[in-house]
Design a protein around this motif. Structure first.
Motif, short mmCIF file in Angstrom:
data_model
loop_
_atom_site.label_atom_id
_atom_site.label_comp_id
_atom_site.label_asym_id
_atom_site.label_seq_id
_atom_site.Cartn_x
_atom_site.Cartn_y
_atom_site.Cartn_z
N LYS A 102 0.85 -1.18 0.00
CA LYS A 102 0.00 0.00 0.00
C LYS A 102 0.89 1.24 0.00
O LYS A 102 2.08 1.16 0.29
CB LYS A 102 -0.91 0.01 1.22
CG LYS A 102 -1.98 -1.06 1.24
CD LYS A 102 -2.84 -0.87 2.48
CE LYS A 102 -3.99 -1.84 2.53
NZ LYS A 102 -4.83 -1.61 3.74
N ASP A 138 0.36 -3.01 5.91
CA ASP A 138 -0.12 -3.95 4.89
C ASP A 138 0.46 -5.36 5.02
O ASP A 138 0.23 -6.20 4.16
CB ASP A 138 0.18 -3.40 3.49
CG ASP A 138 1.64 -2.96 3.32
OD1 ASP A 138 2.49 -3.36 4.14
OD2 ASP A 138 1.93 -2.21 2.37
N GLY A 146 -3.76 -5.32 0.31
CA GLY A 146 -3.35 -4.56 -0.87
C GLY A 146 -3.26 -5.37 -2.14
O GLY A 146 -3.22 -4.83 -3.24
#
Length: 408
Positions: free
Chosen positions: A32, A37, A84
């Motif tokens: 991300k 993430d 993500g």
């Protein structure tokens, strides 16, 4: 579920690492732009494991690996999670990347890769950026403190607006047993399962087969009783790890404290399911539909989920419109056995339909009720003893905006 009163209490510091012998963390690795993430959940010892997985015929590479760990190994010591990128529909390279994540995590922790689960959430159809993941795994340092648990719950989020955590303790053989959970899920939520990841930890001593049976039964009335938008994703799973470090006598259905464990696990699961429904993309309200009087519990849940999943019901609730016609129409097309002349419907405590016919009510009073953050719809079919509940959310302008620009 039984209605027996049990010894159970909520723990205020809701922490996936609260049970003995668990650690967690989450960081930003670069999948991300800015937000965390990459997350890791670890048990000090190999834990009994149970899992339920998406019913979508298209399943992401990480899910296939984790499914093998759950069903073939029966033990799990850690799970690596990224947000993500879903690593779904990514072919042989996607599978190789998921195995690489598993192996890198095993190397980091010094344990066998067969004890490592992998979970991913995010955009479908894009290859994983492995360089930041590889570096990120090396930088993960799990801890048994609240900060690590918070970081874990932040790092698994996609379009979620809030973290979702819950923790309870119960008593088994006179020993405190803790069950904790964290989850993500906001859109593409139509379980059997949905764009949802759920992770539950406990220090209870229980074999994987009994844990699996308990989770499956509980999932049917919790995680599988929510809907946001009717879509079923490719990555979704709920995993329960039980490491036995509370040192209770091994739990089985014959154990005198089995109900303590079962109801506590049910409460954790229901809490997480309701949090996911309430945090539906763009949602402003949690909708609960309770149905009784159906032929069976299964039919009652079918009716409840049909009503809460109806776009017309969801938009009516968003608009504070007491349009009960949409509710009774959804009951009618649910596929359950009904008698149109025996249906009663209440919005909150206000009866709007009795024996299939309208009942006078105050529109102004119901507008005030429908503006509340939680709205309850009650339906009595008067056909049998079946009962069931489902949860969802209203359908708003923001839902369209969020999903119209998800990749941009």
């Amino acid at each position: 579920m039984t209605t027996k009163t049990i010894a159970m209490k909520s723990i205020s510091y809701k922490n996936i690492a609260s049970p003995k012998g668990f650690q967690a963390t989450g960081i930003h690795c670069g999948l991300k732009h800015k937000k965390k993430d990459l997350a890791l959940l670890v048990s000090d010892v190999p834990a009994s494991v149970a899992g339920v997985f998406t019913t979508n015929a298209i399943k992401a590479a990480p899910l296939l690996i984790t499914k093998d760990v759950v069903y073939e190994t029966g033990k799990m010591q850690a799970i690596i999670v990224n947000a993500g990128n879903a690593n779904a529909c990514t072919g042989k390279q996607g599978m190789a990347d998921a195995y690489t994540m598993q192996q890198l995590t095993a190397d980091k922790l010094g344990i066998d890769p067969s004890l490592i689960g992998v979970a991913s959430t995010g955009v479908i159809g894009e290859l994983m950026k492995m360089e930041p993941v590889t570096t990120g795994i090396q930088n993960l340092e799990p801890v048994d403190e609240l900060e690590g648990a918070i970081d874990f719950s932040l790092a698994i989020m996609t379009t979620d607006t809030v973290t979702k955590n819950t923790t309870y303790s119960t008593t088994i053989n006179g020993k405190e047993v803790i069950i904790a959970g964290t989850a993500k899920g906001s859109g593409m939520i139509e379980p059997n399962m949905a764009t949802m990841l759920g992770f539950i930890t406990t220090d209870a001593n229980i074999e994987s087969n009994h844990l699996q049976d308990a989770l499956k039964a509980i999932t049917d009335v919790t995680f599988n009783a929510i809907t946001v938008d009717g879509d079923t994703s490719t990555n979704d799973m709920v995993i329960v790890m039980a490491n036995g470090m509370a040192q209770n006598n091994t739990l089985t259905p014959e154990h005198p404290d089995w109900e303590n464990f079962l109801q506590t696990l049910h409460t954790v699961s229901q809490d997480l399911a309701k949090m996911i429904a309430k945090d539906g993309e763009g949602a402003t309200k949690l909708i609960e539909v309770e149905v009784k009087g159906a032929i069976t519990d299964i039919e009652a849940r079918k009716i409840a989920k049909t009503v809460v999943g109806s776009p017309l019901v969801k938009t009516a609730i968003f608009g504070n419109d007491a349009n009960w016609g949409r509710i009774i129409a959804a009951v009618g097309y649910s596929g359950a056995t009904i008698d149109p002349n025996a249906i009663t419907i209440l919005l909150g405590t206000t009866k709007v339909v009795e024996n299939g016919e309208p009942v006078p009510f105050s529109e102004d009073d119901l507008i005030i009720y429908l503006k509340q953050p939680e709205v309850k719809i009650f339906v009595d079919i008067h056909q049998g003893n079946g009962q069931g509940t489902a949860w969802g959310c209203d359908l708003t302008y923001d839902y369209v905006q969020i999903n119209a620009t998800y990749r941009s």
